[in-house]
Design a protein around this motif. Structure first.
Motif, short mmCIF file in Angstrom:
data_model
loop_
_atom_site.label_atom_id
_atom_site.label_comp_id
_atom_site.label_asym_id
_atom_site.label_seq_id
_atom_site.Cartn_x
_atom_site.Cartn_y
_atom_site.Cartn_z
N GLY A 24 -9.11 -27.72 -16.92
CA GLY A 24 -10.39 -28.42 -17.03
C GLY A 24 -11.06 -28.63 -15.69
N THR A 25 -10.28 -29.00 -14.70
CA THR A 25 -10.84 -29.25 -13.37
C THR A 25 -11.37 -27.97 -12.75
OG1 THR A 25 -9.30 -31.08 -13.03
CG2 THR A 25 -10.32 -30.13 -11.07
N ILE A 26 -10.56 -26.92 -12.78
CA ILE A 26 -10.97 -25.65 -12.18
C ILE A 26 -12.22 -25.11 -12.89
CG2 ILE A 26 -10.29 -23.23 -11.86
CD1 ILE A 26 -7.34 -24.42 -11.66
N GLY A 27 -12.20 -25.10 -14.20
CA GLY A 27 -13.34 -24.60 -14.95
C GLY A 27 -14.60 -25.41 -14.72
N SER A 28 -14.45 -26.73 -14.65
CA SER A 28 -15.61 -27.59 -14.43
C SER A 28 -16.20 -27.38 -13.04
CB SER A 28 -15.21 -29.06 -14.60
OG SER A 28 -14.79 -29.29 -15.92
N VAL A 29 -15.35 -27.20 -12.05
CA VAL A 29 -15.85 -26.95 -10.69
C VAL A 29 -16.58 -25.61 -10.65
CG1 VAL A 29 -15.16 -26.45 -8.30
CG2 VAL A 29 -14.16 -28.40 -9.51
N VAL A 30 -15.98 -24.58 -11.20
CA VAL A 30 -16.59 -23.25 -11.18
C VAL A 30 -17.92 -23.26 -11.93
CG1 VAL A 30 -16.34 -20.86 -11.97
CG2 VAL A 30 -14.44 -22.00 -10.83
N LEU A 31 -17.95 -23.84 -13.13
CA LEU A 31 -19.19 -23.87 -13.89
C LEU A 31 -20.22 -24.79 -13.26
CD1 LEU A 31 -17.97 -23.61 -17.58
CD2 LEU A 31 -19.08 -21.87 -16.18
N GLY A 32 -19.77 -25.85 -12.61
CA GLY A 32 -20.71 -26.71 -11.88
C GLY A 32 -21.41 -25.93 -10.78
N LEU A 80 -21.80 -22.57 -10.74
CA LEU A 80 -22.61 -21.51 -11.34
C LEU A 80 -23.82 -22.02 -12.11
CD1 LEU A 80 -19.77 -19.15 -12.66
CD2 LEU A 80 -21.19 -18.85 -10.61
N LEU A 81 -23.65 -23.11 -12.86
CA LEU A 81 -24.72 -23.59 -13.73
C LEU A 81 -25.62 -24.65 -13.10
CD1 LEU A 81 -22.73 -23.96 -17.09
CD2 LEU A 81 -24.22 -22.07 -16.39
N PHE A 82 -25.05 -25.46 -12.22
CA PHE A 82 -25.79 -26.61 -11.73
C PHE A 82 -26.01 -26.60 -10.23
CE2 PHE A 82 -23.22 -28.08 -15.46
CZ PHE A 82 -24.26 -28.06 -16.38
N ALA A 83 -25.74 -25.47 -9.60
CA ALA A 83 -25.94 -25.30 -8.16
C ALA A 83 -25.22 -26.37 -7.34
CB ALA A 83 -27.44 -25.27 -7.83
N GLU A 84 -24.03 -26.73 -7.78
CA GLU A 84 -23.25 -27.70 -7.01
C GLU A 84 -22.79 -27.04 -5.71
OE1 GLU A 84 -20.19 -29.27 -9.56
OE2 GLU A 84 -21.64 -30.29 -10.81
N PRO A 85 -22.53 -27.82 -4.68
CA PRO A 85 -22.22 -27.23 -3.37
C PRO A 85 -20.93 -26.41 -3.36
CG PRO A 85 -21.91 -29.62 -3.35
CD PRO A 85 -22.51 -29.27 -4.67
N VAL A 86 -20.97 -25.36 -2.56
CA VAL A 86 -19.81 -24.49 -2.35
C VAL A 86 -19.46 -24.58 -0.88
CG1 VAL A 86 -18.92 -22.14 -2.48
CG2 VAL A 86 -20.64 -22.90 -4.11
N SER A 87 -18.20 -24.90 -0.61
CA SER A 87 -17.74 -24.94 0.78
C SER A 87 -16.31 -24.42 0.82
CB SER A 87 -17.78 -26.37 1.34
OG SER A 87 -16.83 -27.19 0.69
N ALA A 88 -15.89 -24.03 1.99
CA ALA A 88 -14.52 -23.52 2.14
C ALA A 88 -13.51 -24.60 1.75
CB ALA A 88 -14.29 -23.06 3.57
N ARG A 133 -13.91 -27.10 -0.37
CA ARG A 133 -13.93 -27.30 -1.82
C ARG A 133 -13.18 -26.17 -2.53
NH1 ARG A 133 -19.16 -28.59 -5.67
NH2 ARG A 133 -17.87 -29.36 -7.34
N LEU A 134 -13.46 -24.94 -2.14
CA LEU A 134 -12.77 -23.81 -2.75
C LEU A 134 -11.28 -23.82 -2.41
CD1 LEU A 134 -15.41 -20.97 -2.26
CD2 LEU A 134 -14.94 -22.33 -4.31
N GLY A 135 -10.94 -24.26 -1.21
CA GLY A 135 -9.54 -24.38 -0.84
C GLY A 135 -8.81 -25.39 -1.71
N CYS A 136 -9.46 -26.50 -1.99
CA CYS A 136 -8.85 -27.50 -2.87
C CYS A 136 -8.68 -26.97 -4.29
CB CYS A 136 -9.71 -28.77 -2.87
SG CYS A 136 -9.64 -29.67 -1.31
N VAL A 137 -9.66 -26.22 -4.78
CA VAL A 137 -9.52 -25.60 -6.09
C VAL A 137 -8.35 -24.61 -6.07
CG1 VAL A 137 -10.63 -24.05 -7.76
CG2 VAL A 137 -11.92 -25.94 -6.78
N GLY A 138 -8.21 -23.88 -4.97
CA GLY A 138 -7.08 -22.96 -4.82
C GLY A 138 -5.75 -23.69 -4.89
N LEU A 139 -5.67 -24.88 -4.33
CA LEU A 139 -4.44 -25.67 -4.41
C LEU A 139 -4.14 -26.07 -5.86
CD1 LEU A 139 -4.84 -27.96 -1.27
CD2 LEU A 139 -3.19 -26.09 -1.59
#
Length: 104
Positions: A66-74, A76-84, A86-92
């Motif tokens: 749920g967390t990973i999918g929500s971050v990714v869709l956020g 893609l769909l809502f132009a939420e910020p992308v940073s190294a 943030r993506l690193g935390c999702v990777g963890l």
């Protein structure tokens, strides 16, 4: 089969989490009903999965999906910020979910 059920439960969790954005504080009927339905079905499927999977593992995987999918869709769909970071935390989170699947 329990892992597949858990995957479906996690996908429904993504659905209701993203759906919350469309409910406008539960003031829009259709998105509100779809989100509530996804919530209920997600929890029911999680309950079915924990009949044969360890509770801690199943719950962590469910919330991880749920967390990973929500971050990714956020992003893609809502132009939420992308940073190294943030993506690193999702990777963890991905690593943790994969680790629990491997040892579980």
């Amino acid at each position: 089969m329990a892992w597949f059920t858990l995957l479906l439960a996690g996908l429904l969790e993504i659905g209701w989490a993203v759906g919350l954005k469309y409910t406008n504080g539960f003031t829009r009927l259709t998105p509100s009903l779809l989100s509530a339905g996804a919530m209920i079905l997600s929890v029911l499927l999680l309950g079915h999965a924990v009949r044969s999977l360890p509770l801690g593992t199943a719950y962590a995987v469910w919330t991880g999906i749920g967390t990973i999918g929500s971050v990714v869709l956020g992003i893609l769909l809502f132009a939420e910020p992308v940073s190294a970071m943030r993506l690193g935390c999702v990777g963890l989170i991905v690593a943790g979910v994969a680790g629990l699947k491997i040892i579980g």
